[in-house]
Design an enzyme around this catalytic site. Structure first.
Site, PDB file in Angstrom:
ATOM      1  N   HIS A   1      11.868   5.298   7.804  1.00  0.00           N
ATOM      2  CA  HIS A   1      11.136   5.934   8.912  1.00  0.00           C
ATOM      3  C   HIS A   1      11.549   5.367  10.259  1.00  0.00           C
ATOM      4  CE1 HIS A   1       8.183   8.821   7.585  1.00  0.00           C
ATOM      5  NE2 HIS A   1       7.672   8.018   6.688  1.00  0.00           N
TER       6      HIS A   1
ATOM      7  N   HIS B   1      11.186   3.459   1.873  1.00  0.00           N
ATOM      8  CA  HIS B   1      10.663   4.643   2.555  1.00  0.00           C
ATOM      9  C   HIS B   1      10.231   4.310   3.986  1.00  0.00           C
ATOM     10  CE1 HIS B   1       8.134   8.485   2.338  1.00  0.00           C
ATOM     11  NE2 HIS B   1       7.592   7.872   3.369  1.00  0.00           N
ATOM     12  N   GLU B   2       9.488   3.210   4.137  1.00  0.00           N
ATOM     13  CA  GLU B   2       8.972   2.844   5.468  1.00  0.00           C
ATOM     14  C   GLU B   2      10.089   2.357   6.386  1.00  0.00           C
ATOM     15  OE1 GLU B   2       6.171   3.950   6.088  1.00  0.00           O
ATOM     16  OE2 GLU B   2       5.554   4.225   4.006  1.00  0.00           O
TER      17      GLU B   2
ATOM     18  N   GLY C   1       1.657   3.278   2.661  1.00  0.00           N
ATOM     19  CA  GLY C   1       2.547   2.713   3.658  1.00  0.00           C
ATOM     20  C   GLY C   1       2.525   3.595   4.891  1.00  0.00           C
TER      21      GLY C   1
ATOM     22  N   GLN D   1       4.802   7.228  12.768  1.00  0.00           N
ATOM     23  CA  GLN D   1       3.928   8.208  12.124  1.00  0.00           C
ATOM     24  C   GLN D   1       2.588   8.347  12.847  1.00  0.00           C
ATOM     25  OE1 GLN D   1       4.686   6.619   7.890  1.00  0.00           O
ATOM     26  NE2 GLN D   1       4.355   8.820   7.626  1.00  0.00           N
TER      27      GLN D   1
ATOM     28  N   CYS E   1       5.135  11.796   1.425  1.00  0.00           N
ATOM     29  CA  CYS E   1       5.088  11.187   2.748  1.00  0.00           C
ATOM     30  C   CYS E   1       3.920  11.763   3.525  1.00  0.00           C
ATOM     31  CB  CYS E   1       6.400  11.477   3.479  1.00  0.00           C
ATOM     32  SG  CYS E   1       6.478  10.847   5.168  1.00  0.00           S
ATOM     33  N   LEU E   2       3.191  10.905   4.231  1.00  0.00           N
ATOM     34  CA  LEU E   2       2.066  11.380   5.037  1.00  0.00           C
ATOM     35  C   LEU E   2       2.534  12.318   6.140  1.00  0.00           C
ATOM     36  CD1 LEU E   2       0.022   8.054   5.390  1.00  0.00           C
ATOM     37  CD2 LEU E   2      -0.330   9.921   3.751  1.00  0.00           C
TER      38      LEU E   2
END
Length: 210
Positions: free
Chosen positions: A175, A171-172, A78, A83, A129-130
């Site tokens: 963000h 999660h997304e 995701g 990001q 998380c990226l």
């Protein structure tokens, strides 16, 4: 969101893929976009609510293409627009649920639905998380989530998921409202995650924080 398998298998992709995996959504054409570097914790764009999308145009479609390519390059499941440094409420996903069904798509201006009490069953599993590269911590989240929003053409959509995919949707969406998963951890666990990040090396291009 980072791929759980990377953590569980110590970055080795040695899990067997199902022979005929069910796919919900359209597999993206990765030849259309360009990979962009990933912003990391501390970058201001990650720590504030993003702007609503109001123009559903070719520029938005191109952003979504870039987001899919960027997510693939970072081996994520995701990715939110902030990001890659873009201040807009957009996220993309290519994420399995706990039954192995692969979910692919995008959501613009997402809003998480409130869950009735009977559906608030918490799953305490590792999350990564990226934008917090190489760090994983257990975080309890509901094992069901539903998000409403729009597609790239402005049409209303609703996406629901269970298990790992439900975690991804939450999660997304977080963000795009300025929250990283580490913001939901205890102070001790947040410190541990940041220590993991400091000691690790991202496997993809990141944006340095000035």
């Amino acid at each position: 969101m980072a791929d759980q398998h990377d953590h569980e298998h110590d970055h080795e992709h040695d899990h067997a893929e199902p022979e005929a995996q069910q796919v919900i959504g359209e597999v993206p054409d990765l030849s259309r976009g360009t990979a962009r570097p990933i912003t990391v914790v501390g970058n201001p764009v990650l720590h504030r609510e993003c702007k609503d999308v109001t123009s559903f145009d070719a520029e938005l479609a191109a952003l979504i293409d870039d987001m899919f390519v960027s997510m693939e390059a970072a081996q994520g499941v995701g990715l939110a627009a902030n990001q890659i440094g873009v201040d807009l409420k957009v996220f993309v996903y290519d994420c399995p649920d706990d039954e192995g069904v692969r979910h692919i798509g995008h959501v613009i201006n997402p809003v998480l639905e409130d869950l009735p009490a009977g559906r608030r069953v918490l799953d305490d599993s590792p999350e990564g998380c990226l934008s917090v590269p190489t760090a994983y911590m257990d975080l309890a989240r509901p094992d069901y989530a539903a998000v409403t929003g729009q597609d790239k053409d402005g049409n209303p959509i609703r996406v629901e998921g269970t298990g790992f995919f439900a975690r991804c949707l939450q999660h997304e969406t977080d963000h795009l409202y300025g929250y990283l998963y580490i913001d939901r951890l205890s102070k001790r666990d947040r410190k541990d995650a940041l220590k993991q990040m400091a000691e690790g090396t991202a496997r993809y291009a990141t944006v340095p924080n000035d």
